[in-house]
Design a protein around this motif. Structure first.
Motif, PDB file in Angstrom:
ATOM      1  N   SER A   1     -50.086  49.163  53.395  1.00  0.00           N
ATOM      2  CA  SER A   1     -49.211  49.717  52.373  1.00  0.00           C
ATOM      3  C   SER A   1     -49.795  49.506  50.984  1.00  0.00           C
ATOM      4  N   GLU A   2     -49.261  50.255  50.043  1.00  0.00           N
ATOM      5  CA  GLU A   2     -49.753  50.165  48.661  1.00  0.00           C
ATOM      6  C   GLU A   2     -49.486  48.783  48.065  1.00  0.00           C
ATOM      7  N   ALA A   3     -48.316  48.222  48.387  1.00  0.00           N
ATOM      8  CA  ALA A   3     -47.974  46.895  47.861  1.00  0.00           C
ATOM      9  C   ALA A   3     -48.933  45.838  48.400  1.00  0.00           C
ATOM     10  N   LEU A   4     -49.257  45.916  49.679  1.00  0.00           N
ATOM     11  CA  LEU A   4     -50.172  44.953  50.274  1.00  0.00           C
ATOM     12  C   LEU A   4     -51.564  45.088  49.670  1.00  0.00           C
ATOM     13  N   THR A   5     -51.971  46.312  49.372  1.00  0.00           N
ATOM     14  CA  THR A   5     -53.261  46.549  48.715  1.00  0.00           C
ATOM     15  C   THR A   5     -53.273  45.897  47.331  1.00  0.00           C
ATOM     16  N   GLU A   6     -52.168  46.015  46.617  1.00  0.00           N
ATOM     17  CA  GLU A   6     -52.081  45.383  45.297  1.00  0.00           C
ATOM     18  C   GLU A   6     -52.170  43.864  45.393  1.00  0.00           C
ATOM     19  N   TYR A   7     -51.569  43.289  46.432  1.00  0.00           N
ATOM     20  CA  TYR A   7     -51.668  41.845  46.629  1.00  0.00           C
ATOM     21  C   TYR A   7     -53.119  41.428  46.871  1.00  0.00           C
ATOM     22  N   PHE A   8     -53.823  42.173  47.710  1.00  0.00           N
ATOM     23  CA  PHE A   8     -55.220  41.836  47.995  1.00  0.00           C
ATOM     24  C   PHE A   8     -56.095  42.014  46.749  1.00  0.00           C
ATOM     25  N   GLN A   9     -55.824  43.043  45.960  1.00  0.00           N
ATOM     26  CA  GLN A   9     -56.573  43.228  44.712  1.00  0.00           C
ATOM     27  C   GLN A   9     -56.304  42.079  43.739  1.00  0.00           C
ATOM     28  N   ALA A  10     -55.054  41.632  43.687  1.00  0.00           N
ATOM     29  CA  ALA A  10     -54.702  40.497  42.828  1.00  0.00           C
ATOM     30  C   ALA A  10     -55.419  39.237  43.298  1.00  0.00           C
ATOM     31  N   LEU A  11     -55.501  39.052  44.608  1.00  0.00           N
ATOM     32  CA  LEU A  11     -56.212  37.897  45.152  1.00  0.00           C
ATOM     33  C   LEU A  11     -57.688  37.950  44.775  1.00  0.00           C
ATOM     34  N   GLU A  12     -58.288  39.113  44.844  1.00  0.00           N
ATOM     35  CA  GLU A  12     -59.705  39.254  44.463  1.00  0.00           C
ATOM     36  C   GLU A  12     -59.908  38.935  42.980  1.00  0.00           C
ATOM     37  N   ARG A  13     -59.002  39.387  42.136  1.00  0.00           N
ATOM     38  CA  ARG A  13     -59.123  39.075  40.707  1.00  0.00           C
ATOM     39  C   ARG A  13     -59.027  37.570  40.468  1.00  0.00           C
ATOM     40  N   LEU A  14     -58.134  36.914  41.188  1.00  0.00           N
ATOM     41  CA  LEU A  14     -58.010  35.460  41.043  1.00  0.00           C
ATOM     42  C   LEU A  14     -59.257  34.751  41.552  1.00  0.00           C
ATOM     43  N   LYS A  15     -59.803  35.211  42.665  1.00  0.00           N
ATOM     44  CA  LYS A  15     -61.013  34.591  43.207  1.00  0.00           C
ATOM     45  C   LYS A  15     -62.189  34.763  42.255  1.00  0.00           C
ATOM     46  N   ASN A  16     -62.273  35.907  41.594  1.00  0.00           N
ATOM     47  CA  ASN A  16     -63.372  36.181  40.668  1.00  0.00           C
ATOM     48  C   ASN A  16     -63.147  35.548  39.295  1.00  0.00           C
TER      49      ASN A  16
ATOM     50  N   ILE B   1     -51.856  36.464  34.731  1.00  0.00           N
ATOM     51  CA  ILE B   1     -51.599  35.026  34.662  1.00  0.00           C
ATOM     52  C   ILE B   1     -52.780  34.345  33.987  1.00  0.00           C
ATOM     53  N   ALA B   2     -52.656  33.054  33.742  1.00  0.00           N
ATOM     54  CA  ALA B   2     -53.691  32.308  33.014  1.00  0.00           C
ATOM     55  C   ALA B   2     -54.984  32.227  33.823  1.00  0.00           C
ATOM     56  N   LYS B   3     -56.078  32.323  33.108  1.00  0.00           N
ATOM     57  CA  LYS B   3     -57.385  32.212  33.734  1.00  0.00           C
ATOM     58  C   LYS B   3     -57.567  30.796  34.269  1.00  0.00           C
ATOM     59  N   GLY B   4     -58.108  30.671  35.473  1.00  0.00           N
ATOM     60  CA  GLY B   4     -58.328  29.369  36.082  1.00  0.00           C
ATOM     61  C   GLY B   4     -57.116  28.839  36.826  1.00  0.00           C
ATOM     62  N   ALA B   5     -56.090  29.665  36.983  1.00  0.00           N
ATOM     63  CA  ALA B   5     -54.887  29.235  37.711  1.00  0.00           C
ATOM     64  C   ALA B   5     -55.226  29.033  39.183  1.00  0.00           C
ATOM     65  N   ARG B   6     -54.524  28.114  39.806  1.00  0.00           N
ATOM     66  CA  ARG B   6     -54.751  27.837  41.213  1.00  0.00           C
ATOM     67  C   ARG B   6     -54.344  29.043  42.057  1.00  0.00           C
ATOM     68  N   ILE B   7     -55.038  29.228  43.142  1.00  0.00           N
ATOM     69  CA  ILE B   7     -54.721  30.338  44.041  1.00  0.00           C
ATOM     70  C   ILE B   7     -53.664  29.863  45.025  1.00  0.00           C
ATOM     71  N   ASN B   8     -52.498  30.484  44.955  1.00  0.00           N
ATOM     72  CA  ASN B   8     -51.422  30.229  45.907  1.00  0.00           C
ATOM     73  C   ASN B   8     -50.576  31.492  46.024  1.00  0.00           C
ATOM     74  N   ASN B   9     -49.603  31.458  46.928  1.00  0.00           N
ATOM     75  CA  ASN B   9     -48.793  32.653  47.176  1.00  0.00           C
ATOM     76  C   ASN B   9     -48.079  33.137  45.911  1.00  0.00           C
ATOM     77  N   ASP B  10     -47.508  32.210  45.160  1.00  0.00           N
ATOM     78  CA  ASP B  10     -46.756  32.606  43.965  1.00  0.00           C
ATOM     79  C   ASP B  10     -47.658  33.221  42.904  1.00  0.00           C
ATOM     80  N   ASN B  11     -48.823  32.631  42.673  1.00  0.00           N
ATOM     81  CA  ASN B  11     -49.718  33.176  41.650  1.00  0.00           C
ATOM     82  C   ASN B  11     -50.282  34.534  42.061  1.00  0.00           C
ATOM     83  N   VAL B  12     -50.546  34.725  43.348  1.00  0.00           N
ATOM     84  CA  VAL B  12     -51.011  36.036  43.812  1.00  0.00           C
ATOM     85  C   VAL B  12     -49.911  37.064  43.600  1.00  0.00           C
ATOM     86  N   ALA B  13     -48.662  36.694  43.898  1.00  0.00           N
ATOM     87  CA  ALA B  13     -47.538  37.619  43.693  1.00  0.00           C
ATOM     88  C   ALA B  13     -47.382  37.960  42.215  1.00  0.00           C
TER      89      ALA B  13
END
Length: 129
Positions: free
Chosen positions: A2-17, A23-35
């Protein structure tokens, strides 16, 4: 997917990179921050929903990778190198200003000497022997 799930994965990639947009740069990767990075409400990624199973696994893997000591030391080293480069650039700029001012002083002394009809005074006085 789904489009929403794609957005979540894109958000996760931005956080990993390390390039989040919401959100703030360097934030910890967790479910809430990805959302939040996906512009959703905090807590919208729930373990009870089977659609999020792959996403939660990816988030957990990324969080484990983010907290590894080697990654933290690498980030710290990159930050320190960046700071050192910034100080080096400031030092070089200061040297350029100093040189420019010395040239200007020399030109002004030369002009003053020509107006007075005397020899040019040296920038640095000679030391007595």
């Amino acid at each position: 997917m789904s489009e929403a799930l794609t957005e979540y994965f894109q958000a996760l990639e931005r956080l990993k990179n390390g390039r989040p947009t919401r959100i703030a740069k360097g934030a910890r990767i967790n479910n809430d921050n990805v959302a939040l990075e996906a512009d959703r409400k905090k807590g919208s990624i729930k373990k009870s929903r089977p659609v999020f199973k792959d996403l939660i696994e990816a988030i957990d893997a990324s969080a484990a990778e983010q907290s590894s000591p080697e990654k933290q030391m690498t980030r710290r080293l990159e930050k320190t190198r960046g700071e050192a480069q910034g100080y080096r650039e400031k030092w070089e700029q200061a040297l350029c200003r100093e040189l420019s001012l010395l040239q200007e002083v020399y030109a002004l002394k030369k002009e003053l000497a020509s107006l007075r009809g005397v020899d040019i005074l040296p920038l640095r006085p000679k030391k007595p022997c």
